[in-house]
Design a protein around this motif. Sequence first.
Motif: not given
Length: 687
Positions: A165-176, A196-208
């Motif tokens: 659920l979190c890994g799908d277009r995370l850069a667009q949010g929402p914040e929750q 898995e951590a790196c894949a999610l970390g890259h998504e969060l980096e893009a969001y940041l």
Amino acid sequence: MRLPAGVEMDAEALGEPRSLVGVAMLLQQVQTQLSTSEHALEQFTMALLEDIQGLERSYPGVPGPARVVLAMMVCWVPARYGFEHAQPLAMWRWLHSAFGPPVAADAGDTEIDLAPLDGALRDETFGVAAQAALIMLAPVLFHLNNTAQSADELAGQLSPVVLTLCGDRLAQGPEQRVEAAAHLLTYLMGRQRREEACALGHELEAYLYARPGSPLAGALAVLLAGAQPSVTHREPAVIARWALDRLDLNPYTALSLKTITAVRMDPGERGAYFPGVVSQLEAVAALVEREQDAAQLSRDRGTLLSMSGPMLHTLLQEGDHDRLMQWLSIWHGVAPDQRRRKRCVVLAAGGRGWFRPGTAPAGGDDAPLVRLTAAMNAALGRSLVTKGLHISALTTPATGCKHDAYAPELEAALEDYLDTADLADFARAEKADAFVSLLPSLIPVQALLARRQGPVLPLAVSLRQPLPDRPVRSVQLWCGQAPFTRAEAEVLATVFSYAGIRCDVVGPDEVSRSSFLAAYQQDDYDVIWVAAHGRHPMLAPDESSILLSSSEQVPLQELAAAVVPSTAERRLLVLNTCDSAAANAQGPYDDFGLARSVTSPGQAVVGHLWPVPGGAAVVFGALLACELADGNGFAEAFEAALCAFQGPWHNLAYQFEGRGVGAEIAEALHDFRDPTLLDWGSPAFLE
């Protein structure tokens, strides 16, 4: 269904996702209003859950997925309350109630059938609502598992779903969803699920980088810059510097980022950068010290210490004692002119509980700590919740019962965790004056060192320079309604009277909360001694108290708020009660406990780390009284008493006979004839 006034409820409303979510949001509004009273919030939520359980009978047409969604959304407010107030048992309870049958406050471990949740997530009508409700609860779930190592099975089963659920277009949010992803990332790193951590970390980096104005940006920068090994495309130091330059940061986040930046520098560069980090630490510590509530102050200090963990590790590794003590003193709100001046040995948590400068572990080897936690839980029937474990360590309920059969296993685990022989040698070589312990608070460092004939140094809890000891000329003994208190009173009266020391006894029929607190705040005695029951719920330390009788108790909050008389010398407080020297061990370091909260330059405290049998309490109290009667200083008297406490039974009998108290202590000494670690390991001296 308990609904706000004017709200209608029928099967049609519950059978359609939009109206169902509307009902849930109205219920959450009521829960938020009730959250000023934790008891009222609990009662209201449990009533709602019971009604949801009965929906199948009262509204047969309401689909099962609708009931699942409603239960999750109803449990979110109290679960989030536990999350925000550092209450792991509350988080555990409401998470389990969200995904299964309602869980009572004192319930034991419970298994959950996640098939209904799986069905709701896959349901064509209610799937989106179920996914949203799961994302709301996910930060609580993974935070609980990351910090208290509980709900391990739930976290393991739900992490793949939340990751999807979190890994799908995370850069667009929402914040929750971003918040859920951040806590999930910490979970994945702790499980060494690197890909898995790196894949999610890259998504969060893009969001940041795409959303630097997000309220979550600072926390994400700290998470990504501090991750070891890195889970981002950019170097962690680059992320930290970018965040310091570009983000609007609160003082706490700025401290974390500056700390992360400093520890990644070489020693020379860090030396030049260090004053700026210290200045930031001072600013945050000043904010923390404004807190008036003692329990919250302790929790805030724990959070502050956990934020500075990388810096502490680096200073320990380099053996930089001066900067280490400077950092620790600022953390504890100690002004420069009040700091301890003599040398201290700092004990730090890790794969092992003690390491010499230059030998600090790199991290990752938690095996000794896992073994210790399991042994502590088995022997004490409570939870030693320590960050870094990969097993469920949250015992529910935390009863505080001791199990002597597990004492040898606990002693072996302690020896595996704490290198007492090396620690004793180092403390002697350093000519150390005290220990500063950042270990889980139930570890009997002093008792283990006494058994090895090592230096039984005081535990420097206040981190302030203690005042000189008062000569013991007067003692006030408060006797509660506990076994052996009469024997303890007779022994102390005899020992002190033979030494010409005044000993005033307040008997069980005279004790009261108000009279004790009044006497405590007076300067009439050199030693205040309490022989009574004590309680310290490990997962609810705010409820700790001295139990003087069945109707009279001194709550920890009131004791901590009482004022110790200001003099040029310090007095001694002896809390010869169960759990008096215990402190909360949840997640970050926390020093909120009976003895720890009232230790100051003007008052040293002797207490017990865990429940102590009446016989053991009387024997130790008698030994301590003998040493004080002989004119020894407080720390010296404690060390001699603790060493004698571990001696052969016939030596103790001979010593007490020579003091003229053989008859008075005979029964207590008989009960102490075959002691285990759980008997001789409990006493602690704090200053």
